[in-house]
Design an enzyme around this catalytic site. Structure first.
Site, PDB file in Angstrom:
ATOM      1  CG  ASP A  36      37.539  33.676  42.325  1.00  0.00           C
ATOM      2  OD1 ASP A  36      38.196  33.177  43.257  1.00  0.00           O
ATOM      3  OD2 ASP A  36      37.061  34.825  42.366  1.00  0.00           O
TER       4      ASP A  36
ATOM      5  CG  ASP B 232      36.101  38.606  41.231  1.00  0.00           C
ATOM      6  OD1 ASP B 232      35.896  39.548  42.021  1.00  0.00           O
ATOM      7  OD2 ASP B 232      36.617  37.534  41.582  1.00  0.00           O
TER       8      ASP B 232
END
Length: 271
Positions: free
Chosen positions: A13, A214
């Site tokens: 990400d 996250d």
């Protein structure tokens, strides 16, 4: 366990993981990016961002030419050397950005849901929201298969909105800062599995996979990885996986690119 010497793919990400959520700094991760590049380990970016944004970031990070996953899996940018694959240079999952926009405009007009999409504003406004330059903010508006928005209604109305989208074959996904609407058939996990299968087909061996994320919208990606790093994030819901075996999953103490580095240190430095 595993090492960077064996066939390996790293999926990451961006905001809040490889990039700092506020400054977009990535320098703490730079040594590991260099080491992975030297070992010919592909680092595959995976984000809600548009492919235009991510191609720019790929170049900045020294990852140009590799595949990437954009718009939460609704768009797969193929590797430069995959020109023989049908759909090159990009594969789109589900309905287009324009079709989704029409659905949202109808829902807003007829059912009075309150939200603001990136299509409703100019690049200067997006630059204010995000801290990006205007030229970078303009890239955020180049959606191909999703719509990004700010929700401005109640939680109760959000539940109703989500249900209406689901009825219409769409999904409503929370990102680090914004909400995203995309086809229900699309996802980071499906896109990652397609890329893994393509590498396996080309090399004859399934690569080991490591994913880093996250936020809640990273959970589907991390679920299909062999190993996962959950970078400490700002989202109050956090990331929860079905299999959190500590030999497979590492939760970092640090945020952003420092957490990214911590995760790589955990899995590889002792090997």
């Amino acid at each position: 366990m595993f090492s960077i010497q064996q066939p390996l793919l790293v999926f990451s990400d961006l905001d809040g993981t490889l990039l700092d959520s506020h400054s977009y700094d990535w320098q703490p991760a730079a040594p590991w990016l260099s080491r992975l590049r030297e070992a010919n380990v592909p680092v595959i970016l995976c984000s809600s961002k548009t492919s235009a944004e991510m191609l720019y970031l790929q170049k900045t990070l020294g990852l140009q030419g590799l595949p990437l996953i954009a718009e939460n899996g609704a768009v797969i940018q193929l590797a430069e050397q995959w020109q023989d694959i049908d759909g090159f240079p990009r594969i789109i999952s589900g309905i287009s950005h324009g079709e989704i926009s029409q659905v949202l405009n109808t829902l807003r007009e007829k059912e009075h849901f309150k939200f603001t999409t990136f299509d409703d504003v100019d690049d200067a406004t997006i630059a204010e929201w995000t801290g990006l330059s205007r030229s970078q903010a303009a890239l955020t508006q180049l959606h191909e298969a999703s719509v990004t928005l700010i929700w401005r209604d109640s939680d109760e109305r959000m539940a109703q909105f989500t249900a209406r989208l689901n009825e219409l074959g769409l999904q409503f996904m929370q990102g680090a800062r914004f909400w995203h609407v995309l086809d229900a058939s699309a996802g980071k996990d499906q896109a990652a599995n397609w890329i893994i299968a393509t590498y396996q087909q080309l090399s004859g061996k399934r690569p080991t996979t490591l994913g880093l994320g996250d936020g809640p919208n990273d959970a589907p990606l991390l679920e299909v990885m062999d190993y996962a790093v959950i970078v400490k994030g700002l989202n109050r819901e956090g990331v929860h996986l079905h299999d959190e075996d500590p030999t497979r999953v590492w939760r970092t103490q640090r945020e952003g690119p420092e957490g990214w580095r911590e995760g790589l240190d955990h899995f590889f430095s002792a090997r």
